[in-house]
Structure formats: C-alpha cells, structure tokens
Design an enzyme around this catalytic site. Structure first.
Site, PDB file in Angstrom:
ATOM      1  N   TYR A 258     -19.300  -1.564  -5.635  1.00  0.00           N
ATOM      2  CA  TYR A 258     -17.969  -2.047  -6.699  1.00  0.00           C
ATOM      3  C   TYR A 258     -16.770  -1.474  -6.957  1.00  0.00           C
ATOM      4  O   TYR A 258     -15.803  -1.111  -6.530  1.00  0.00           O
ATOM      5  CB  TYR A 258     -18.865  -1.049  -8.632  1.00  0.00           C
ATOM      6  CG  TYR A 258     -17.619  -1.798  -9.648  1.00  0.00           C
ATOM      7  CD1 TYR A 258     -18.190  -3.422  -9.428  1.00  0.00           C
ATOM      8  CD2 TYR A 258     -17.393  -0.795 -10.660  1.00  0.00           C
ATOM      9  CE1 TYR A 258     -17.598  -3.400 -10.896  1.00  0.00           C
ATOM     10  CE2 TYR A 258     -17.129  -1.316 -11.786  1.00  0.00           C
ATOM     11  CZ  TYR A 258     -16.644  -2.599 -11.675  1.00  0.00           C
ATOM     12  OH  TYR A 258     -16.774  -3.483 -12.809  1.00  0.00           O
ATOM     13  N   ASN A 260     -14.207  -3.104  -8.383  1.00  0.00           N
ATOM     14  CA  ASN A 260     -13.248  -1.623  -9.484  1.00  0.00           C
ATOM     15  C   ASN A 260     -12.925  -0.752  -9.646  1.00  0.00           C
ATOM     16  O   ASN A 260     -12.110  -0.193  -9.771  1.00  0.00           O
ATOM     17  CB  ASN A 260     -13.452  -1.983 -11.041  1.00  0.00           C
ATOM     18  CG  ASN A 260     -13.044  -3.826 -11.604  1.00  0.00           C
ATOM     19  OD1 ASN A 260     -12.157  -4.193 -10.458  1.00  0.00           O
ATOM     20  ND2 ASN A 260     -13.420  -4.168 -12.450  1.00  0.00           N
ATOM     21  N   TYR A 261     -14.051   0.165  -8.393  1.00  0.00           N
ATOM     22  CA  TYR A 261     -14.070   0.981  -7.624  1.00  0.00           C
ATOM     23  C   TYR A 261     -13.404   1.300  -6.195  1.00  0.00           C
ATOM     24  O   TYR A 261     -14.137   1.717  -5.427  1.00  0.00           O
ATOM     25  CB  TYR A 261     -15.334   2.157  -7.804  1.00  0.00           C
ATOM     26  CG  TYR A 261     -16.088   2.212  -9.486  1.00  0.00           C
ATOM     27  CD1 TYR A 261     -15.530   2.111 -10.424  1.00  0.00           C
ATOM     28  CD2 TYR A 261     -17.017   1.886  -9.496  1.00  0.00           C
ATOM     29  CE1 TYR A 261     -15.577   2.353 -11.905  1.00  0.00           C
ATOM     30  CE2 TYR A 261     -17.550   2.628 -10.839  1.00  0.00           C
ATOM     31  CZ  TYR A 261     -16.993   2.443 -12.094  1.00  0.00           C
ATOM     32  OH  TYR A 261     -17.638   2.859 -13.479  1.00  0.00           O
TER      33      TYR A 261
END
Length: 320
Positions: A258, A260-261
């Site tokens: 992901y 955003n991580y």
C-alpha cells in the site's frame, strides 16, 4: 459492514508521487456535518483464546455485510496504552465505522461476530466530522475543542517506528494464524492492522484509478513495529521476520504493498543526470500501483520531465 481488526504483540509519509496530477476525484453526497449519521464501534477486551477464534472468523466475514453502507477505519495505534508483559498476541482490537445508527451495526456485528459480545455501550453515534477528528486524536476529541487539537504541532507517537504492508487474497490457514499469534517480539512492540477490502472497492476496475488493489483482495495488512531507544539502538527485527514468514501467504508477482504505508525496503529511485530512472522506480512502483505505474510515469513525463519534484519513492518520468 466489515470491521477493521488490529492485534498487538508486546515484549521486553505518505509515498508521494511528486507532481503527478493524473487523477480526478468523484465527490459523494454527505449528510450535514452536524448530523449524527456515523456509528463507531470498538471492541478490544478479548482473551487470548477468543482472539485465536475471532480473528480467523473475521477473515471470512460475510461479503454482503461489507457492502452495507460501511467504511472501515484504520485501527488505533499503540500510543498511551500499557505494554503487555508476555510474548505473542496480547490484545485484539476490532473497530468499525458504519454509516447509520448504532442499533443496526450492533445487530449486524452480533450476528456476524458473536465472539465480540458487542453491546450498545460499545458504539457511539457521531457526525462524520467528529469521526475524522477521532481518527487522529482519539478520545481527546470528545473533550477538547477541535481547533485546539489541530493547532497542536506536537508529535504524538513519541517512539521510533517502522511499518510494512501486504495484501491477502486467500484466507490464511489455522496453522499460519497460530504461528502469527505466538510470534515473539523481543524488545519491541508490534501490531498487525488488518483492513478489509472487497465490497464497493472490489467493484471498481483495477485501472480506473491509480489504486489497483480491487477484486479478489480480502484485506491488507499493516505491520507496525515501535520501540524506545537512542542513536545506538539496533532496530528490532520483529517486523522483518514476520514479513518474511508471510511471503508465501500473501499476494504474488508482484507482492503488493500500500503506497501510503511507505516502505523504502521495497526499493528507492536511482537518479541519473538529475532524473530518477524509470527502471529503478518500477521495482517499488509496481508493488504499489500494479499496471498503473507505467501510466503514472507517462503523466509525470508530461508535467515534470525534468523530475524537479522528487524523493526516494516519487514516480519517475517515463522518458522513452
């Protein structure tokens, strides 16, 4: 409606794409900010035995319930919580955000996940704006004016931390869960945050937006490790060892992550002649964006061919 599951172990920025304005946002109609149409439920007082049965059951949560006007929130982090004294899983926390009233969501969860013993007292109705504030500020948003919270520039985590991510497309075996539940954490504190996918997200084509993790994805995992130490402290190894263990159990070719991580372990850009190379970016970019990475790089070429806006994991321009 599918709750987010977070479990913790205790023991001794966002990946920006630079200047890539290649997407549009579709707005949806929302209720007035003051209207209490959002129900937030939380259940975390689970024994180890109940945790071992409820987490795999959560994995098979009814698909119809996932589409029932719900949006799963991220589970809370470990700040201001006492650390557990032993190894392995010590706490499971289920959180749910339901666009409706508490009566409906409690009835659904009591039917789908009876192990949680959810009651009306575990659920609170609030406006959408209040819920967004709760995500970042927790219970402080109930007693402190929102303006005061927003103007507080103090970092709340107060610890060193590292995170990684995965996407799960097939339910894990009982044996796999047992190994996860007993995974040692050493001197660090670890969390696995399981965020459900499917529902409305799964009905959108993988190439409709840059986010490609759609149909066939059960949930994503955020591995989060935090610890206290100084400049000479060695990074605890819990997160890397469990991430290696999970490799055969999660998505493959590529092993998705992901965006955003942000995870620099996946790779970083190599800059040649002042421009990030496409080949170096593809190593990590296809794990975040799948087949959409090439399209994003083509857009980057049109708006910032000189790669003026860049960082370790910004989308590079596809120059040829």
């Amino acid at each position: 409606m599918h709750p987010t599951c977070c479990f913790r172990t205790g023991g001794g920025a966002d990946a920006t794409t630079g200047s890539t304005p290649g997407t549009s946002t579709r707005l949806v109609r929302a209720a007035p900010a003051s209207e209490p149409e959002t129900a937030r439920c939380s259940s975390s007082t689970l024994s180890k035995k109940t945790t071992r049965s409820s987490v795999p059951r959560w994995e098979g949560f009814d698909e119809d319930a996932r589409t029932d006007r719900s949006t799963p929130p991220p589970a809370d982090d470990a700040k201001d919580k006492p650390r557990a004294p032993d190894l392995g899983v010590t706490k499971a926390n289920f959180q749910s955000l339901y666009l409706g009233n508490c009566s409906a969501v409690v009835a659904t969860l009591r039917d789908q996940l009876p192990e949680l013993n959810l009651t009306r007292a575990d659920c609170r109705e609030m406006s959408w704006v209040q819920y967004v504030a709760y995500i970042y500020f927790g219970d402080a948003s109930n007693s402190t004016p929102l303006e005061t919270l927003l103007l507080n520039r103090t970092m709340t985590l107060g610890r060193f931390y590292k995170n990684k991510s995965d996407y799960v497309t097939e339910a894990l075996t009982k044996d796999a869960w047992e190994k996860i539940f007993t995974w040692p954490s050493g001197a660090a504190e670890g969390q696995l945050v399981l965020e459900p996918q499917g529902g409305r997200m799964g009905s959108i084509a993988a190439d409709d937006t840059p986010f490609p993790h759609r149909a066939g994805v059960l949930y994503n995992i955020q591995y989060l490790e935090s610890w206290v130490g100084g400049n000479n402290t060695t990074t605890p190894s819990w997160i890397n060892t469990i991430y290696d263990f999970m490799e055969p159990l999660v998505s493959k070719n590529p092993r998705a992550a992901y965006a955003n991580y942000r995870d620099l372990d996946l790779g970083v850009n190599q800059v040649v002649g002042g421009v990030s190379t496409y080949e170096s970016g593809k190593v990590w970019g296809e794990r975040y964006f799948g087949g959409n990475f090439q399209r994003l790089a083509m857009i980057k070429r049109n708006v910032d061919a000189g790669d003026y806006f860049r960082n370790e994991q910004s989308v590079p321009p596809l120059l040829s």
